[in-house]
Enzyme design. Structure first.
Site, PDB file in Angstrom:
ATOM      1  NE  ARG A  87      -2.543   0.998   3.566  1.00  0.00           N
ATOM      2  CZ  ARG A  87      -3.296   0.854   4.648  1.00  0.00           C
ATOM      3  NH1 ARG A  87      -4.595   0.613   4.522  1.00  0.00           N
ATOM      4  NH2 ARG A  87      -2.770   0.950   5.859  1.00  0.00           N
ATOM      5  CE  LYS A 186      -2.699   4.601   7.762  1.00  0.00           C
ATOM      6  NZ  LYS A 186      -4.118   4.936   7.975  1.00  0.00           N
ATOM      7  CD  GLU A 220     -11.939   5.863   4.775  1.00  0.00           C
ATOM      8  OE1 GLU A 220     -11.336   6.101   5.827  1.00  0.00           O
ATOM      9  OE2 GLU A 220     -11.372   5.763   3.685  1.00  0.00           O
TER      10      GLU A 220
END
Length: 337
Positions: A87, A186, A220
């Site tokens: 990721r 992220k 989210e």
């Protein structure tokens, strides 16, 4: 922290989710046109940073989060570290950064945990949270990628992220991410923008915020993915550009298949919150955390929690694998040598 014995001398019964400085951190550096090479362990502490660095001026940075657990027989297990590494590589491409290889990332995590293993909590007392951080450390004045990159991995023992029951409020004014932005990686820039809505929610007595997109579909919670249970279905929004593809989320979906549940990844209108029997959140920090209530436009919706719920079953399975209580037939855990 000069303590003889297996464990650091702290009160493991009162761990929260905050930084407790440990002994060592791991650092690697590289220039824009090169690749990361061998890093080094160094005592945990401050780092020197150019005031014109890319991370400080333009937010060119990414981070990951994963945990190490101590089992009942004293082993230390990491949970799917290669997924975090992959990721980060995807995020680095989006942010025009150099990234460590999967092998370098996992090795850095292992060395960080091993050098700080006395800080891994006893079984049942918490976990070691590991924070890999990738940043543009080279100086830059114009809007452009930095000339140098630094990868740091540090760790801290932690307890539960949320204390008490989870009561959410639906946020209608602020957006966590927009199409074409960085919501699916992220990036460090994703997080400071949610401070204000979270602070406003907590001032009203709520635990956290559930964000929507512009079309009033749920996305989210501030730092977690979300699932709804409706009859025989488990629903979760798709990771289609604005939602972070959580590793705990991915793992829970795979566990539900093993347990015989069906998960549907689809857009979920906010009104479907009224029809759900259960809601739970997933993430590295929270694991699987059942939601007690969600408030939407002054209407409070309560959900089932605790024994006999889908959320509790999934929590027991996930944490059982992570802590070695349940045999890892998925091949997810990595034992520290």
């Amino acid at each position: 922290s000069n303590v003889n014995g297996e464990y650091a001398k702290i009160n493991w019964d009162v761990l929260g989710f905050g930084l407790i400085p440990t002994d060592y951190m791991y650092i690697m550096n590289c220039s824009k046109d090169q690749h990361f090479s061998q890093g080094t362990l160094t005592p945990f502490g401050k780092i020197e940073m150019n005031p014109s660095s890319g991370i400080l001026n333009y937010g060119q940075g990414l981070f990951e989060g994963l945990k190490a657990h101590r089992t009942a027989n004293g082993r230390i297990l990491l949970f799917r570290p290669e997924q975090n590494a992959m990721r980060m590589k995807v995020g680095a491409k989006r942010m025009c950064m150099q990234a460590p290889t999967v092998e370098q990332f996992v090795n850095a995590v292992k060395q960080t945990v091993h050098s700080n293993k006395r800080w891994v909590p006893p079984p049942g007392k918490g976990a070691m949270y590991i924070r890999p951080l990738l940043m543009g450390s080279g100086p830059v004045l114009g809007v452009a990628p930095a000339s140098e990159y630094t990868f740091i991995t540090y760790a801290s023992p932690v307890g539960n992220y949320h204390k008490g029951v989870l009561n959410l409020i639906v946020e209608e004014k602020f957006r966590r991410a927009i199409p074409g932005g960085t919501g699916e990686v992220k990036a460090v820039t994703n997080y400071a923008i949610i401070y204000k809505p979270i602070a406003e929610a907590k001032a009203k007595g709520f635990t956290d915020v559930l964000f929507l997109n512009a079309e009033k579909y749920i996305e989210e919670v501030s730092t977690t993915n979300i699932f709804l249970v409706k009859g025989n279905e488990i629903l979760t929004p798709p990771t289609s550009g604005t939602i972070l593809p959580g590793i705990t989320r991915k793992s829970i979906i795979e566990i539900t298949h093993v347990l015989g549940y069906q998960v549907k990844e689809r857009a979920i209108p906010v009104e479907e919150l009224f029809d759900a029997e259960e809601v739970f959140c997933t993430g590295t920090a929270v694991g699987v955390n059942s939601v007690n209530s969600i408030t939407y436009q002054d209407t409070r919706i309560a959900y089932k929690r605790g024994a006999g719920t889908v959320g509790q079953e999934l929590y027991e399975m996930l944490t059982g694998i992570q802590t070695g209580r349940i045999e890892d037939k998925m091949g997810w855990t990595v034992e520290l040598d």
